[in-house]
Structure formats: C-alpha cells, structure tokens
Motif scaffolding. Structure first.
Motif, mmCIF file in Angstrom:
data_model
loop_
_atom_site.group_PDB
_atom_site.id
_atom_site.type_symbol
_atom_site.label_atom_id
_atom_site.label_comp_id
_atom_site.label_asym_id
_atom_site.label_seq_id
_atom_site.Cartn_x
_atom_site.Cartn_y
_atom_site.Cartn_z
ATOM 1 N N ALA A 114 0.830 -1.202 0.000
ATOM 2 C CA ALA A 114 0.000 0.000 0.000
ATOM 3 C C ALA A 114 0.868 1.257 0.000
ATOM 4 C CB ALA A 114 -0.926 -0.011 1.211
ATOM 5 N N LEU A 115 1.958 1.230 0.743
ATOM 6 C CA LEU A 115 2.840 2.391 0.816
ATOM 7 C C LEU A 115 3.543 2.661 -0.507
ATOM 8 C CD1 LEU A 115 4.387 1.906 4.367
ATOM 9 C CD2 LEU A 115 2.991 3.844 3.606
ATOM 10 N N SER A 116 3.813 1.610 -1.259
ATOM 11 C CA SER A 116 4.476 1.806 -2.553
ATOM 12 C C SER A 116 3.585 2.609 -3.494
ATOM 13 C CB SER A 116 4.849 0.464 -3.181
ATOM 14 O OG SER A 116 3.693 -0.259 -3.534
ATOM 15 N N ALA A 117 2.265 2.449 -3.350
ATOM 16 C CA ALA A 117 1.339 3.223 -4.179
ATOM 17 C C ALA A 117 1.165 4.643 -3.653
ATOM 18 C CB ALA A 117 -0.020 2.523 -4.228
ATOM 19 N N ILE A 118 1.256 4.796 -2.321
ATOM 20 C CA ILE A 118 1.042 6.104 -1.697
ATOM 21 C C ILE A 118 2.293 6.975 -1.765
ATOM 22 C CG2 ILE A 118 0.598 7.250 0.525
ATOM 23 C CD1 ILE A 118 -1.079 4.756 1.259
ATOM 24 N N GLY A 119 3.457 6.332 -1.592
ATOM 25 C CA GLY A 119 4.699 7.085 -1.435
ATOM 26 C C GLY A 119 4.884 7.429 0.035
ATOM 27 N N GLY A 120 5.883 8.179 0.340
ATOM 28 C CA GLY A 120 6.143 8.542 1.734
ATOM 29 C C GLY A 120 7.330 7.781 2.292
ATOM 30 N N MET A 121 7.861 8.307 3.370
ATOM 31 C CA MET A 121 9.090 7.784 3.958
ATOM 32 C C MET A 121 8.766 6.903 5.157
ATOM 33 S SD MET A 121 12.310 10.128 4.983
ATOM 34 C CE MET A 121 13.806 9.460 5.659
ATOM 35 N N TYR A 122 9.329 5.700 5.185
ATOM 36 C CA TYR A 122 9.086 4.802 6.308
ATOM 37 C C TYR A 122 10.300 3.920 6.558
ATOM 38 C CZ TYR A 122 8.293 0.936 3.002
ATOM 39 O OH TYR A 122 8.455 -0.023 2.026
ATOM 40 N N ARG A 123 10.318 3.332 7.752
ATOM 41 C CA ARG A 123 11.341 2.370 8.133
ATOM 42 C C ARG A 123 10.669 1.192 8.840
ATOM 43 N NH1 ARG A 123 13.680 5.253 5.281
ATOM 44 N NH2 ARG A 123 15.761 6.191 5.475
ATOM 45 N N ILE A 124 11.235 0.015 8.669
ATOM 46 C CA ILE A 124 10.740 -1.204 9.308
ATOM 47 C C ILE A 124 11.643 -1.539 10.485
ATOM 48 C CG2 ILE A 124 10.347 -3.684 9.005
ATOM 49 C CD1 ILE A 124 9.902 -2.989 5.963
ATOM 50 N N LEU A 125 11.033 -1.778 11.641
ATOM 51 C CA LEU A 125 11.778 -2.134 12.841
ATOM 52 C C LEU A 125 11.418 -3.560 13.253
ATOM 53 C CD1 LEU A 125 13.602 -1.414 15.267
ATOM 54 C CD2 LEU A 125 11.542 -0.528 16.412
ATOM 55 N N LEU A 126 12.395 -4.446 13.255
ATOM 56 C CA LEU A 126 12.175 -5.816 13.704
ATOM 57 C C LEU A 126 12.124 -5.848 15.227
ATOM 58 C CD1 LEU A 126 14.457 -7.749 11.225
ATOM 59 C CD2 LEU A 126 11.998 -8.063 11.485
ATOM 60 N N THR A 127 11.055 -6.426 15.768
ATOM 61 C CA THR A 127 10.837 -6.472 17.210
ATOM 62 C C THR A 127 10.631 -7.915 17.673
ATOM 63 O OG1 THR A 127 8.448 -6.232 16.926
ATOM 64 C CG2 THR A 127 9.733 -4.198 17.196
ATOM 65 N N LEU A 128 10.684 -8.096 18.997
ATOM 66 C CA LEU A 128 10.407 -9.403 19.602
ATOM 67 C C LEU A 128 11.277 -10.498 19.003
ATOM 68 C CD1 LEU A 128 6.510 -9.091 19.735
ATOM 69 C CD2 LEU A 128 8.121 -8.731 21.614
ATOM 70 N N ILE A 129 12.559 -10.175 18.820
ATOM 71 C CA ILE A 129 13.502 -11.133 18.251
ATOM 72 C C ILE A 129 13.855 -12.172 19.322
ATOM 73 C CG2 ILE A 129 15.766 -11.437 17.183
ATOM 74 C CD1 ILE A 129 13.791 -9.810 15.507
ATOM 75 N N PRO A 130 13.564 -13.451 19.071
ATOM 76 C CA PRO A 130 13.877 -14.466 20.084
ATOM 77 C C PRO A 130 15.384 -14.652 20.234
ATOM 78 C CG PRO A 130 12.721 -15.437 18.190
ATOM 79 C CD PRO A 130 12.918 -14.000 17.895
ATOM 80 N N PRO A 131 15.815 -15.102 21.416
ATOM 81 C CA PRO A 131 17.255 -15.289 21.653
ATOM 82 C C PRO A 131 17.817 -16.448 20.841
ATOM 83 C CG PRO A 131 15.979 -16.137 23.497
ATOM 84 C CD PRO A 131 15.001 -15.454 22.591
ATOM 85 N N SER A 132 19.134 -16.484 20.735
ATOM 86 C CA SER A 132 19.810 -17.614 20.088
ATOM 87 C C SER A 132 19.474 -18.886 20.871
ATOM 88 C CB SER A 132 21.327 -17.384 20.095
ATOM 89 O OG SER A 132 21.629 -16.244 19.347
ATOM 90 N N PRO A 133 19.381 -20.035 20.188
ATOM 91 C CA PRO A 133 19.843 -20.284 18.817
ATOM 92 C C PRO A 133 18.815 -20.023 17.721
ATOM 93 C CG PRO A 133 19.214 -22.340 19.825
ATOM 94 C CD PRO A 133 18.996 -21.280 20.876
ATOM 95 N N SER A 134 17.687 -19.384 18.052
ATOM 96 C CA SER A 134 16.686 -19.118 17.025
ATOM 97 C C SER A 134 17.273 -18.258 15.910
ATOM 98 C CB SER A 134 15.488 -18.391 17.639
ATOM 99 O OG SER A 134 14.597 -17.967 16.631
ATOM 100 N N LYS A 135 16.886 -18.571 14.682
ATOM 101 C CA LYS A 135 17.357 -17.814 13.519
ATOM 102 C C LYS A 135 16.244 -16.958 12.919
ATOM 103 C CE LYS A 135 20.811 -21.299 12.270
ATOM 104 N NZ LYS A 135 21.276 -22.235 11.214
ATOM 105 N N GLU A 136 15.106 -16.854 13.643
ATOM 106 C CA GLU A 136 13.951 -16.142 13.091
ATOM 107 C C GLU A 136 14.272 -14.698 12.731
ATOM 108 O OE1 GLU A 136 9.699 -17.032 14.497
ATOM 109 O OE2 GLU A 136 10.952 -17.445 16.252
ATOM 110 N N GLY A 137 15.002 -14.014 13.615
ATOM 111 C CA GLY A 137 15.308 -12.619 13.358
ATOM 112 C C GLY A 137 16.152 -12.433 12.117
#
Length: 204
Positions: A114-137
C-alpha cells in the motif's frame, strides 16, 4: 519532529515502540505521545504516572501539540488505505514494527504494498527477536532485504522486561535490578537514533 508508529497487525510491539521512542526523544526536547489506538494501550501504560513524557488521546492532541518539539503517535492496528495515506502525510517518518513471525511479515508486506502506491518515507523495525539459537530474526531480516525494503539496522530483542515495564507504568530502562531491561533499552536507544537520523534527512 513527528514520528508515527503503525502496523497492520496487533502484537508486534507497536505501543511498546511508541512508548520507548517517546522516552528517548523526551531526553532531547519536550515530547508528547499521542494515543490514537482505540485500545488506549499507551494511556493505560501511562496511568501509573511513571513515564517521563505526557500522553494525550488523539482528540486532545491539537490542543497541546504546540508545547512539544517532538510528537510520537501510536496508531490503531490495520489502518485502511485512506488512513495510511493520512498517516504518511502527517509525519516526518512512519515506523512499522514487526515481529519475525510469518503472519506478521505477511501483514507487513501488505502495508508496504500500500505504501508503494502512496509514497512517503518509512522504516521497518524488527521487534520481539527471540534469543539464540533461534534464527527467526536473521531470516526475517534477510527476507525484507531481499524485497529491498527499508529495514532498520537496529532490532528489539524479546524479553519479559517489557512486560514488567508496562505493568509498572515505566519505560524499560527504569525497571530496577534487571540486566535484560538495560539491554532492551539499549536496543531502543539504537533504534531511536537511527529513526532520528532518517527523519532528519527528510528536512535536509
């Protein structure tokens, strides 16, 4: 500076992000947090009276906004296309928190489409990153980078310290006797500095 925190899905640390960005920016200049979420999560967090900044409901924001140099806006989940357009147009930077779960990433990708059609400035913040050894983050970051999306270098680890902070009505750095709380605050400090730099670029 106006920073808006938004997302298509609940449970991605949207309010937690808004609270901790406001905590950081309050250290630089007077800051208010606008609670635009129908759940009033930020207002409930602030009700204990231990946050270092003011929280106002959306309907009162205009009245008080001139008193503050920085405004952080916590929005409701799943904004419509029109609401998203208004959010982008009304801030210096839109921050989209997401955890690394598949459903959250799918919702995020809907937002970025949706933002690609609208334009505008944004950033993505990864949250709730599980501790190692998880590789999800790492896997989530790789996916977002592959899509050439503006994912932030900073990320926020998963820790119960945020639950304790919310229950006490504090930001996480003021939770006592907790090493994880200090580390969690460092995560948000890094994120806030990166956000400040990105939002400042818009004014250059």
């Amino acid at each position: 500076m106006i920073i808006t925190v938004a997302g298509f899905k609940g449970g991605v640390a949207k309010t937690t992000t808004a609270v901790h960005l406001a905590t950081f920016f309050q250290r630089l200049a007077p800051t208010m947090l606008v609670d635009g979420d129908a759940n009033r999560s930020a207002s409930l967090w602030a009700s204990h009276g231990h946050l270092p900044f003011q929280v106002y409901p959306e309907g009162q924001a205009m009245k008080y906004s001139r008193q503050f140099e920085h405004i952080i806006i916590d929005t409701g989940a799943r904004p419509s296309a029109d609401e998203l357009r208004d959010l982008v147009g009304g801030c210096d930077l839109l921050v989209l928190p997401t955890n690394p779960e598949a459903m959250s990433l799918d919702a995020l990708l809907q937002t970025t489409e949706a933002l690609s059609a609208i334009g505008g400035m944004y950033r993505i913040l990864l949250t709730l990153i599980p501790p190692s050894p998880s590789k999800e983050g790492a896997e989530a970051r790789a996916l977002l980078q592959e899509e050439e999306l503006p994912v932030m270098n900073a990320s926020i680890r998963q820790t119960s310290a945020f639950r304790h902070a919310s229950a006490q009505g504090r930001s996480v750095e003021s939770v006592r006797n907790s090493k994880m709380a200090k580390l969690a605050w460092l995560d948000y400090e890094r994120a806030a500095r990166e956000i400040a730099a990105a939002a400042g670029d818009r004014h250059d």
